[in-house]
Scaffold this active site. Structure first.
Site, PDB file in Angstrom:
ATOM      1  N   VAL A  79       0.821  -1.278  -0.324  1.00 12.61           N
ATOM      2  CA  VAL A  79      -0.325  -0.490   0.310  1.00 12.61           C
ATOM      3  C   VAL A  79       1.314   1.464  -0.315  1.00 12.61           C
ATOM      4  CG1 VAL A  79      -2.047   1.131   1.350  1.00 12.61           C
ATOM      5  CG2 VAL A  79      -1.661  -1.422   1.292  1.00 12.61           C
ATOM      6  N   CYS A  80       1.448   1.356   0.693  1.00 10.28           N
ATOM      7  CA  CYS A  80       2.842   2.481   0.226  1.00 10.28           C
ATOM      8  C   CYS A  80       3.275   2.964  -0.267  1.00 10.28           C
ATOM      9  CB  CYS A  80       4.365   2.199   1.554  1.00 10.28           C
ATOM     10  SG  CYS A  80       3.477   1.053   3.382  1.00 10.28           S
ATOM     11  N   PRO A  81       3.531   2.669  -1.385  1.00  9.39           N
ATOM     12  CA  PRO A  81       4.124   3.087  -2.806  1.00  9.39           C
ATOM     13  C   PRO A  81       2.813   3.528  -3.101  1.00  9.39           C
ATOM     14  CG  PRO A  81       4.518   0.816  -3.054  1.00  9.39           C
ATOM     15  CD  PRO A  81       3.634   0.378  -1.764  1.00  9.39           C
TER      16      PRO A  81
END
Length: 233
Positions: A79-81
């Protein structure tokens, strides 16, 4: 608690000079939010994706500016990118509003560099990513999962006086909405400039509530100023 694991209660951390009872007492008397408080002082190494070089960032770099400190759990996750890329896609809009962006995770600056270089979503990244490898910054902002050594998804909007005016913190599995955050920044800047207050869902061009001039008349009669249809439009 990585992006691919179910949400579980975080473990309570008790220092050597505290008991569970004293910790419970503190939790009942201390606020868990930084809203309306001064932003914590910090200094850490970072990776400046715009230049491709390592640097150092500190809280004093942002004095007198609107800025956002945006924590994410870890490099090379899922999810972070998507969140970083979404913030980057709106970078020019934030800059036009005079808002600086600092992303932060507990990874090292070396990890940040490799992450940016290999993740396709992060091509042409303009953001600076703080390397909170000591975990002191995440801890100061109240988003550190001590047992995991990573930060929750915490986003803090700070005004030019260094006061946190909005924060959003959530577990890792779901990403945040950059368009909603842009709307909040616009609303906060308008309210700060005019002294008016912004109803739910306010965007530029929509009605505000002039409580700085009509507070007595508005008390109990907000519906005379704005309708639910206008709020939801």
């Amino acid at each position: 608690m990585a992006c691919d694991t179910p949400v579980q209660p975080a473990k309570k951390v008790v220092s050597e000079d505290e008991t569970e009872d004293t910790t419970d007492t503190k939790e009942n008397t201390m606020s868990s939010t930084l809203v309306m408080q001064k932003v914590p002082d910090f200094e850490m190494e970072a990776y400046d994706a715009a230049t491709g070089h390592y640097t150092t960032v500190k809280s004093s770099d942002y004095e007198g500016k609107w800025h956002v400190v945006c924590f994410y759990p870890a490099d090379f996750t899922f999810v972070c990118p998507t969140e970083i890329a979404a913030m980057n896609a709106k970078y020019d809009e934030f800059q036009a509003m005079g808002v600086d962006i600092l992303a932060v995770s507990t990874d090292t600056k070396f990890s940040h560099k490799r992450f940016v270089e290999t993740e396709p979503l992060l091509k042409d990244l303009k953001l600076t990513i703080g390397a909170d490898s000591t975990k002191s910054v995440s801890r100061a902002f109240g988003v550190l999962l001590e047992d995991e050594g990573i930060a929750l998804r915490g986003r803090f909007l700070i005004n030019p006086e260094g006061v946190v005016v909005a924060q959003e913190v959530q577990a890792p599995s779901v990403g945040r909405n950059v368009n909603e955050f842009l709307r909040q920044v616009e609303a906060w800047q308008h309210a700060t400039t005019t002294g008016e207050v912004c109803p739910a869902g306010w965007r530029p061009g929509k009605k505000t509530l002039p409580v700085h001039t009509d507070a007595e008349q508005m008390t109990g009669r907000v519906g005379d100023y704005v309708t639910i249809e206008e709020i939801l439009s």
